[in-house]
Design an enzyme around this catalytic site. Structure first.
Site, PDB file in Angstrom:
ATOM      1  N   CYS A  20      44.826   3.835  73.035  1.00  0.00           N
ATOM      2  CA  CYS A  20      45.111   5.105  72.352  1.00  0.00           C
ATOM      3  C   CYS A  20      44.850   6.271  73.307  1.00  0.00           C
ATOM      4  O   CYS A  20      44.281   6.098  74.394  1.00  0.00           O
ATOM      5  CB  CYS A  20      44.256   5.232  71.097  1.00  0.00           C
TER       6      CYS A  20
ATOM      7  N   GLU B 142      38.201  -0.600  73.977  1.00  0.00           N
ATOM      8  CA  GLU B 142      38.140  -0.190  75.384  1.00  0.00           C
ATOM      9  C   GLU B 142      36.943   0.725  75.629  1.00  0.00           C
ATOM     10  O   GLU B 142      36.184   0.550  76.594  1.00  0.00           O
ATOM     11  CB  GLU B 142      39.425   0.559  75.779  1.00  0.00           C
TER      12      GLU B 142
ATOM     13  N   CYS C  24      36.978   2.220  69.373  1.00  0.00           N
ATOM     14  CA  CYS C  24      37.969   1.339  69.995  1.00  0.00           C
ATOM     15  C   CYS C  24      37.300   0.358  70.965  1.00  0.00           C
ATOM     16  O   CYS C  24      36.245   0.649  71.547  1.00  0.00           O
ATOM     17  CB  CYS C  24      38.983   2.157  70.787  1.00  0.00           C
TER      18      CYS C  24
ATOM     19  N   CYS D  21      41.163   6.767  74.388  1.00  0.00           N
ATOM     20  CA  CYS D  21      40.725   5.761  75.370  1.00  0.00           C
ATOM     21  C   CYS D  21      41.325   6.040  76.742  1.00  0.00           C
ATOM     22  O   CYS D  21      40.675   5.856  77.769  1.00  0.00           O
ATOM     23  CB  CYS D  21      41.113   4.355  74.907  1.00  0.00           C
TER      24      CYS D  21
ATOM     25  N   ASN E 208      36.789  -3.533  68.662  1.00  0.00           N
ATOM     26  CA  ASN E 208      36.863  -2.340  67.808  1.00  0.00           C
ATOM     27  C   ASN E 208      35.978  -2.533  66.580  1.00  0.00           C
ATOM     28  O   ASN E 208      35.920  -3.602  65.983  1.00  0.00           O
ATOM     29  CB  ASN E 208      38.300  -1.972  67.439  1.00  0.00           C
ATOM     30  N   ILE E 209      35.254  -1.457  66.266  1.00  0.00           N
ATOM     31  CA  ILE E 209      34.314  -1.460  65.144  1.00  0.00           C
ATOM     32  C   ILE E 209      34.715  -0.326  64.204  1.00  0.00           C
ATOM     33  O   ILE E 209      34.564   0.852  64.562  1.00  0.00           O
ATOM     34  CB  ILE E 209      32.857  -1.206  65.633  1.00  0.00           C
ATOM     35  N   GLU E 210      35.229  -0.671  63.054  1.00  0.00           N
ATOM     36  CA  GLU E 210      35.625   0.359  62.092  1.00  0.00           C
ATOM     37  C   GLU E 210      34.493   0.625  61.109  1.00  0.00           C
ATOM     38  O   GLU E 210      33.529  -0.139  61.025  1.00  0.00           O
ATOM     39  CB  GLU E 210      36.903  -0.084  61.371  1.00  0.00           C
TER      40      GLU E 210
HETATM   41  N1  THU Z   1      42.380   0.036  68.663  1.00  0.00           N
HETATM   42  C1  THU Z   1      41.630  -0.322  69.746  1.00  0.00           C
HETATM   43  O1  THU Z   1      40.468  -0.713  69.619  1.00  0.00           O
HETATM   44  N2  THU Z   1      42.212  -0.246  70.966  1.00  0.00           N
HETATM   45  C2  THU Z   1      43.513   0.081  71.186  1.00  0.00           C
HETATM   46  O2  THU Z   1      43.963   0.054  72.327  1.00  0.00           O
HETATM   47  C3  THU Z   1      44.376   0.466  70.077  1.00  0.00           C
HETATM   48  C4  THU Z   1      43.713   0.560  68.742  1.00  0.00           C
HETATM   49  C5  THU Z   1      41.782  -0.116  67.337  1.00  0.00           C
HETATM   50  C6  THU Z   1      41.376   1.134  66.622  1.00  0.00           C
HETATM   51  C7  THU Z   1      41.410   0.677  65.191  1.00  0.00           C
HETATM   52  O3  THU Z   1      40.189   0.032  64.862  1.00  0.00           O
HETATM   53  C8  THU Z   1      42.519  -0.346  65.156  1.00  0.00           C
HETATM   54  O4  THU Z   1      42.709  -0.751  66.484  1.00  0.00           O
HETATM   55  C9  THU Z   1      43.812   0.148  64.557  1.00  0.00           C
HETATM   56  O5  THU Z   1      44.189   1.336  65.141  1.00  0.00           O
END
Ligand code: THU
Length: 126
Positions: free
Chosen positions: A78, A45, A43, A81, A32-34
Site C-alpha cells: 500500500c 511489510e 500491514c 508501506c 497484517n494485524i487488524e
Molecule cells: N495489507 C498488507 O498487510 N500488505 C499489503 O501489501 C496490502 C494490504 C493488508 C492490510 C489489511 O489488513 C489487508 O491487507 C486488506 O487491505
C-alpha cells in the site's frame, strides 16, 4: 504458514512479509494485524520492518523483502508501506509473490517514483 498468524477479522485477506536481516542469515517475519477499529490495522511489510528496527537491526543489515498474499494474484504494498520501505529499504529488491513459483522482482524506485524522502528535509541552521 506465516500467513496463518495474520489477524484479519475485517478483510479476511492475509499478508505475510519476510525481511532478510544480518546479511541474509535470518528472516524477520511480519503479518497484517487488524483491529476492531479498522483504521488501526497494521500491514505485514511495516510490521516486518518495524520489528527488525526495534530489535536493533539497521538499514545496512536489511536484504531482500518477500511479500505474499495467498488470496490475491499478487500483492503490492500500500502507499503507506511504500513510503516506509523507501526510508529503510531504498535499494533492496522486493519480491511480490503471485504463487509459490512466480513472483515480480521490483525495487522501491519502481513502486514509488518521484518520492518524498527525509533527504529533502534539510536541517535549518540554529
Ligand atoms: N495489507 C498488507 O498487510 N500488505 C499489503 O501489501 C496490502 C494490504 C493488508 C492490510 C489489511 O489488513 C489487508 O491487507 C486488506 O487491505
Amino acid at each position: 504458514q506465516l500467513c496463518e498468524r495474520a489477524i484479519t477479522p475485517n478483510s479476511d485477506f492475509q499478508v505475510a512479509a519476510l525481511l532478510e536481516v544480518a546479511g541474509g542469515t535470518a528472516l524477520m517475519p511480519g503479518v497484517n494485524i487488524e483491529c476492531s477499529n479498522w483504521q488501526l490495522g497494521l500491514c505485514a511489510e511495516r510490521m516486518a520492518i518495524s520489528r527488525a528496527l526495534s530489535m536493533g537491526y539497521t538499514r545496512k543489515d536489511f536484504g531482500h523483502l518477500y511479500v505474499v498474499a495467498p488470496k490475491s494474484d499478487y500483492v503490492s504494498p500500500c502507499g503507506a508501506c511504500r513510503q516506509v520501505i523507501n526510508e529503510h529499504l531504498p535499494g533492496q529488491r522486493i519480491y511480490l509473490y503471485e504463487n509459490e513459483e512466480k513472483c515480480l522482482s521490483v525495487t522501491i524506485k519502481d513502486l514509488l517514483p518521484y518520492h518524498f524522502g527525509g533527504d529533502i528535509l534539510v536541517k535549518q541552521p540554529e
